[in-house]
Scaffold this motif. Structure first.
Motif, PDB file in Angstrom:
ATOM      1  N   GLN A 178       0.825  -1.223   0.000  1.00  0.00           N
ATOM      2  CA  GLN A 178       0.000   0.000   0.000  1.00  0.00           C
ATOM      3  C   GLN A 178       0.852   1.262   0.000  1.00  0.00           C
ATOM      4  O   GLN A 178       0.376   2.326  -0.378  1.00  0.00           O
ATOM      5  CB  GLN A 178      -0.948  -0.011   1.206  1.00  0.00           C
ATOM      6  CG  GLN A 178      -2.096  -0.992   0.981  1.00  0.00           C
ATOM      7  CD  GLN A 178      -2.961  -1.212   2.214  1.00  0.00           C
ATOM      8  OE1 GLN A 178      -2.613  -0.766   3.304  1.00  0.00           O
ATOM      9  NE2 GLN A 178      -4.071  -1.906   2.036  1.00  0.00           N
ATOM     10  N   SER A 179       2.127   1.126   0.420  1.00  0.00           N
ATOM     11  CA  SER A 179       2.989   2.313   0.496  1.00  0.00           C
ATOM     12  C   SER A 179       3.588   2.678  -0.865  1.00  0.00           C
ATOM     13  O   SER A 179       4.196   3.726  -1.003  1.00  0.00           O
ATOM     14  CB  SER A 179       4.121   2.083   1.507  1.00  0.00           C
ATOM     15  OG  SER A 179       5.075   1.198   0.937  1.00  0.00           O
ATOM     16  N   CYS A 180       3.441   1.790  -1.867  1.00  0.00           N
ATOM     17  CA  CYS A 180       4.079   2.132  -3.152  1.00  0.00           C
ATOM     18  C   CYS A 180       3.208   1.827  -4.365  1.00  0.00           C
ATOM     19  O   CYS A 180       3.633   1.098  -5.268  1.00  0.00           O
ATOM     20  CB  CYS A 180       5.459   1.474  -3.263  1.00  0.00           C
ATOM     21  SG  CYS A 180       5.475  -0.299  -3.126  1.00  0.00           S
ATOM     22  N   PRO A 181       1.974   2.392  -4.421  1.00  0.00           N
ATOM     23  CA  PRO A 181       1.152   2.146  -5.614  1.00  0.00           C
ATOM     24  C   PRO A 181       1.853   2.664  -6.864  1.00  0.00           C
ATOM     25  O   PRO A 181       2.477   3.730  -6.822  1.00  0.00           O
ATOM     26  CB  PRO A 181      -0.133   2.949  -5.326  1.00  0.00           C
ATOM     27  CG  PRO A 181       0.240   3.936  -4.273  1.00  0.00           C
ATOM     28  CD  PRO A 181       1.350   3.325  -3.476  1.00  0.00           C
ATOM     29  N   GLY A 182       1.790   1.893  -7.926  1.00  0.00           N
ATOM     30  CA  GLY A 182       2.444   2.305  -9.171  1.00  0.00           C
ATOM     31  C   GLY A 182       3.949   2.105  -9.148  1.00  0.00           C
ATOM     32  O   GLY A 182       4.634   2.413 -10.128  1.00  0.00           O
ATOM     33  N   GLY A 183       4.467   1.582  -8.046  1.00  0.00           N
ATOM     34  CA  GLY A 183       5.918   1.404  -7.905  1.00  0.00           C
ATOM     35  C   GLY A 183       6.406   0.110  -8.533  1.00  0.00           C
ATOM     36  O   GLY A 183       5.675  -0.604  -9.233  1.00  0.00           O
ATOM     37  N   ASN A 184       7.693  -0.189  -8.255  1.00  0.00           N
ATOM     38  CA  ASN A 184       8.321  -1.376  -8.836  1.00  0.00           C
ATOM     39  C   ASN A 184       8.646  -2.396  -7.747  1.00  0.00           C
ATOM     40  O   ASN A 184       9.246  -2.039  -6.731  1.00  0.00           O
ATOM     41  CB  ASN A 184       9.637  -0.999  -9.532  1.00  0.00           C
ATOM     42  CG  ASN A 184       9.399  -0.075 -10.692  1.00  0.00           C
ATOM     43  OD1 ASN A 184       8.420  -0.221 -11.429  1.00  0.00           O
ATOM     44  ND2 ASN A 184      10.265   0.904 -10.845  1.00  0.00           N
ATOM     45  N   ALA A 185       8.267  -3.643  -8.020  1.00  0.00           N
ATOM     46  CA  ALA A 185       8.608  -4.721  -7.083  1.00  0.00           C
ATOM     47  C   ALA A 185       9.435  -5.766  -7.802  1.00  0.00           C
ATOM     48  O   ALA A 185       9.191  -6.054  -8.980  1.00  0.00           O
ATOM     49  CB  ALA A 185       7.338  -5.366  -6.542  1.00  0.00           C
ATOM     50  N   VAL A 186      10.400  -6.340  -7.063  1.00  0.00           N
ATOM     51  CA  VAL A 186      11.087  -7.530  -7.560  1.00  0.00           C
ATOM     52  C   VAL A 186      10.664  -8.689  -6.680  1.00  0.00           C
ATOM     53  O   VAL A 186      10.667  -8.585  -5.447  1.00  0.00           O
ATOM     54  CB  VAL A 186      12.619  -7.346  -7.552  1.00  0.00           C
ATOM     55  CG1 VAL A 186      13.322  -8.685  -7.735  1.00  0.00           C
ATOM     56  CG2 VAL A 186      13.038  -6.412  -8.678  1.00  0.00           C
ATOM     57  N   VAL A 187      10.251  -9.771  -7.320  1.00  0.00           N
ATOM     58  CA  VAL A 187       9.894 -10.988  -6.597  1.00  0.00           C
ATOM     59  C   VAL A 187      11.030 -11.977  -6.800  1.00  0.00           C
ATOM     60  O   VAL A 187      11.359 -12.316  -7.943  1.00  0.00           O
ATOM     61  CB  VAL A 187       8.555 -11.567  -7.122  1.00  0.00           C
ATOM     62  CG1 VAL A 187       8.275 -12.928  -6.501  1.00  0.00           C
ATOM     63  CG2 VAL A 187       7.416 -10.598  -6.847  1.00  0.00           C
ATOM     64  N   SER A 270      15.902  -1.123 -10.269  1.00  0.00           N
ATOM     65  CA  SER A 270      15.548  -0.246  -9.150  1.00  0.00           C
ATOM     66  C   SER A 270      14.183  -0.651  -8.616  1.00  0.00           C
ATOM     67  O   SER A 270      13.277  -1.052  -9.378  1.00  0.00           O
ATOM     68  CB  SER A 270      15.618   1.226  -9.536  1.00  0.00           C
ATOM     69  OG  SER A 270      14.810   1.428 -10.612  1.00  0.00           O
ATOM     70  N   VAL A 271      14.050  -0.607  -7.298  1.00  0.00           N
ATOM     71  CA  VAL A 271      12.837  -1.164  -6.669  1.00  0.00           C
ATOM     72  C   VAL A 271      12.286  -0.257  -5.576  1.00  0.00           C
ATOM     73  O   VAL A 271      13.020   0.510  -4.948  1.00  0.00           O
ATOM     74  CB  VAL A 271      13.109  -2.539  -5.998  1.00  0.00           C
ATOM     75  CG1 VAL A 271      13.335  -3.615  -7.003  1.00  0.00           C
ATOM     76  CG2 VAL A 271      14.225  -2.471  -4.990  1.00  0.00           C
ATOM     77  N   ASP A 272      10.956  -0.414  -5.377  1.00  0.00           N
ATOM     78  CA  ASP A 272      10.305   0.173  -4.207  1.00  0.00           C
ATOM     79  C   ASP A 272      10.085  -0.889  -3.141  1.00  0.00           C
ATOM     80  O   ASP A 272       9.949  -0.581  -1.969  1.00  0.00           O
ATOM     81  CB  ASP A 272       8.967   0.789  -4.617  1.00  0.00           C
ATOM     82  CG  ASP A 272       9.185   1.904  -5.620  1.00  0.00           C
ATOM     83  OD1 ASP A 272       9.707   2.945  -5.213  1.00  0.00           O
ATOM     84  OD2 ASP A 272       8.888   1.702  -6.818  1.00  0.00           O
ATOM     85  N   MET A 273      10.007  -2.144  -3.587  1.00  0.00           N
ATOM     86  CA  MET A 273       9.844  -3.238  -2.620  1.00  0.00           C
ATOM     87  C   MET A 273      10.320  -4.563  -3.220  1.00  0.00           C
ATOM     88  O   MET A 273      10.433  -4.695  -4.439  1.00  0.00           O
ATOM     89  CB  MET A 273       8.383  -3.368  -2.171  1.00  0.00           C
ATOM     90  CG  MET A 273       7.416  -3.748  -3.268  1.00  0.00           C
ATOM     91  SD  MET A 273       5.730  -3.955  -2.650  1.00  0.00           S
ATOM     92  CE  MET A 273       5.883  -5.455  -1.671  1.00  0.00           C
TER      93      MET A 273
END
Ligand code: FAD
Ligand code: NDP
Length: 446
Positions: A178-187, A270-273
């Protein structure tokens, strides 16, 4: 200080909840049974954590989501919160709330870790310093998520790096999403946690890149052909795949948050989460040197009884004989946790009426609008059927002339039951091309 019980279940997860219900069905008396868990809540259906629990909550969000790129099916699964998914709702049985345990005279010792066990003296020592003794112990300690540190990468404790094993992890993951809508995640990891979390991230409108070492997702179960169906679907939902490499390090900002992920192939994202799902290890530590271990778990016989006759093991931590395969296996799935729990309690309470555990392995997953089930073993030759460009297709595994495994995506309840029954029967298969021609009809008429 100390207390004594006839039966103690160590661990308060899926298997513990199903064992408790079975104890009550078999007539356990008030005060005889105790469950000790280091989790702060009564046993719950852990699979909900990577499905409904991660989806956006509340009617407002549902409206937004349904009007965008999401479906009613996805929305219907949302907003799962305790107490709604305490065991045993997952098997359409009673929901065991803390009140239920109280009413049935079962002592629920929550938020309390067991620090040591002495199987000769039949005692457990809790982190609060209490000694709890038992006549019969059921070990249901499940497993812990493997940490990146175990692969030489540090940074697991950064606030935007998430794991998923328990409800605390799930709450954290929801907050970070919820803290990074539209952001980038790496799984990191292409197994169950990776695939199910990636789907939830997409639904949260987060851009997802999945990174894993194998050539395709779900490598322990799927063939490359089956995996390609799911990878193509994920790509159509915007997921990017980087295969055949692993994480080598993180970069952090001055607050200790991960800002980028460096891969062994030299690339940087680059990531947000970050979400990590790189496998588990069964929690056997308390019993090493005291019980026989095999395949990473506590070895049990067909009555789920360990090398010490007063100790049983169930769920993810148990390595039990799978009759159909003629060998001992440890399974990490909810159906086996539920059924091994019931069987162990039956073996304890009604030994004369209880035969050997005869279990057909069953795995499943649901993501987006997709849903698959698998029964049996994935060894031997693979025969595909159905339309892989459509919504329903499947595969059979044939080994030593017999059908030993079956997979189906997009089936109906009756079709899933049919592939389960066909696999249980292990029919002889003489002609693979005939099996391919018959496809799902083979299982339905078996
Ligand atoms: P767990 O449910 O892990 O319970 C173990 C319990 O023991 C925990 O409460 C733990 O805190 C406690 N414990 C451990 N050590 C101690 C100690 N020393 N002292 C006190 N308490 C202790 N399987 C499927 O088939 N389908 C799915 O869709 C699916 N989804 C899943 C989603 C997620 C996010 C996860 C993590 C797992 C999922 N699984 C799924 C796997 C399934 O949940 C497990 O197989 C199942 O939970 C195993 O049950 P268990 O009781 O053996 O272990
Ligand atoms: P899995 O074992 O399913 O998958 C782990 C994945 O991570 C594999 O692809 C593995 O590759 C990969 N991996 C291992 N090491 C690294 C690394 N250093 N970097 C990147 N990738 C790596 O475990 P999960 O963590 O996904 O799931 C945890 C548990 O939860 C399992 O017991 C699972 O059964 C259960 N679960 C089940 C679900 C279901 O049944 N629907 C849903 C969610 C969880 P490799 O194979 O090469 O080791």
């Amino acid at each position: 200080m100390g207390r004594a019980f006839v039966y103690v279940i160590l661990g308060g997860g899926v298997a513990a909840g199903y064992a408790a219900l079975e104890f009550v069905k078999k007539g356990v008396s008030h005060g005889e049974l105790c469950i000790i868990s280091d989790e702060p809540v009564a046993p719950y259906e852990r699979p909900a954590l990577s499905k409904g629990f991660l989806l956006p909550e509340g009617p407002g969000n549902l409206m937004t989501r349904q009007s965008s790129n999401t479906t009613a099916h996805e929305a219907a699964a949302s907003a799962a919160r305790l107490p709604s998914f305490h065991t045993c709702v997952g098997a359409n049985e009673e929901r065991l709330t803390p009140k239920w345990y109280k009413e049935h005279g079962i002592e629920l010792v929550l938020g309390t870790g067991v620090k040591s066990a002495d199987v000769k003296r039949k005692t457990l020592l809790t982190a609060t310093g209490e000694t709890i003794s038992y006549k019969i112990l059921i070990v249901a300690t499940g497993a812990r998520a493997l940490k990146l540190e175990e692969f030489g990468v540090s940074g697991s404790d950064a606030e935007n790096v998430c794991y998923l094993r328990d409800i605390a992890d799930a709450n954290r993951l929801v907050n970070v999403m919820q803290s990074c809508p539209g952001g980038n995640a790496v799984v990191i990891g292409g197994g169950y946690v990776g695939m199910e979390c990636a789907a939830s991230l997409v639904i949260h409108k987060i851009n997802v890149t999945m990174v894993f070492p194998e050539e395709h997702c779900m490598a322990r179960l799927f063939t490359s052909k089956i995996a390609s169906y799911y990878e193509e679907y994920y790509k159509s939902r915007g997921v990017n795949f980087i295969k055949g490499t692993v994480l080598s390090s993180f970069d952090f900002d001055s607050n200790g948050k991960v800002t980028s992920v460096n891969l062994r192939d030299g690339s940087t994202l680059s990531v947000d989460m970050v979400v990590v799902g790189i496998g588990i290890r069964p929690n056997t530590g308390l019993f090493e040197g005291q019980l026989t271990l095999e395949k990473g778990g506590i070895k049990v016989n067909g009555m789920l009884q360990s090398s010490n006759s007063s100790v049983y093991a169930i769920g993810d931590v148990a390595a039990f004989p799978v009759k159909a395969f003629g060998e001992t296996r440890r399974l990490e799935h909810v159906d086996s946790a539920r059924k091994s729990a019931r069987h162990a309690v039956s073996a304890i309470m009604e030994p004369d009426k209880t035969g050997e555990f005869d279990y057909l392995p069953f795995f499943y997953s649901r993501v987006f609008t997709l849903s698959w089930q698998f029964y049996g073993d994935n060894v031997g030759e693979v025969v595909y059927y159905g339309d892989m460009s459509g919504s329903a297709f499947g595969a059979y595994w044939v080994s030593k002339g017999h059908l030993v495994g079956a997979f189906l995506e997009g089936g109906t309840k009756e079709e899933y039951e049919a592939i389960a029954n066909a696999t249980r029967l292990r029919p002889a298969i003489e002609d693979l091309s005939e099996l391919e021609r018959q496809g799902l009809r083979f299982a339905v008429t078996a």
